[in-house]
Write a protein that holds these residues in place. Structure first.
Motif, PDB file in Angstrom:
ATOM      1  N   LYS A 103     -16.032   3.463  -5.318  1.00 22.17           N
ATOM      2  CA  LYS A 103     -16.390   4.493  -4.631  1.00 22.17           C
ATOM      3  C   LYS A 103     -17.914   3.713  -4.226  1.00 22.17           C
ATOM      4  N   LYS A 104     -18.419   3.873  -5.806  1.00 22.36           N
ATOM      5  CA  LYS A 104     -20.244   3.190  -5.464  1.00 22.36           C
ATOM      6  C   LYS A 104     -20.300   2.508  -4.944  1.00 22.36           C
ATOM      7  N   THR A 127     -19.892   1.137  -2.425  1.00 19.54           N
ATOM      8  CA  THR A 127     -19.476  -0.163  -1.504  1.00 19.54           C
ATOM      9  C   THR A 127     -20.222  -1.818  -0.478  1.00 19.54           C
TER      10      THR A 127
END
Length: 87
Positions: A28-29, A31
């Motif tokens: 998520k962090k 990408t």
């Protein structure tokens, strides 16, 4: 252009839930990267190994090295599981 691969090695003492959790958070962090979290006996608990692989820096030799690392880790895990079953 292909995304680079970000490799994170964590202690074999880590539980599967931790590996999966770290993977999900980092995906998520970061990408712009493919994330691969793996367990290894080369670090102590709480320590990490970091490496990034970029397509432009990648050649046949590095691919074979990566395959060997993955195979070695799987063989280690397989042997650990076998030894626990025999105990």
């Amino acid at each position: 252009m292909a995304k680079p691969i970000f490799l994170i090695g964590i202690s074999k003492k880590s539980m599967y839930r931790e590996v999966e959790g770290v993977t999900q958070v980092l995906e998520k962090k970061f990408t712009d990267y493919h994330i691969l979290v793996y367990s290894t006996n080369k670090v102590e608990e709480g320590e990490f190994l970091f490496n990034a692989l970029y397509e432009k820096d990648f050649d046949k030799i590095k691919l074979e090295e990566l395959k060997a690392i993955v195979k070695d880790e799987f063989d280690t895990i397989k042997n650990e599981i076998k030894s626990k079953k025999c105990s």
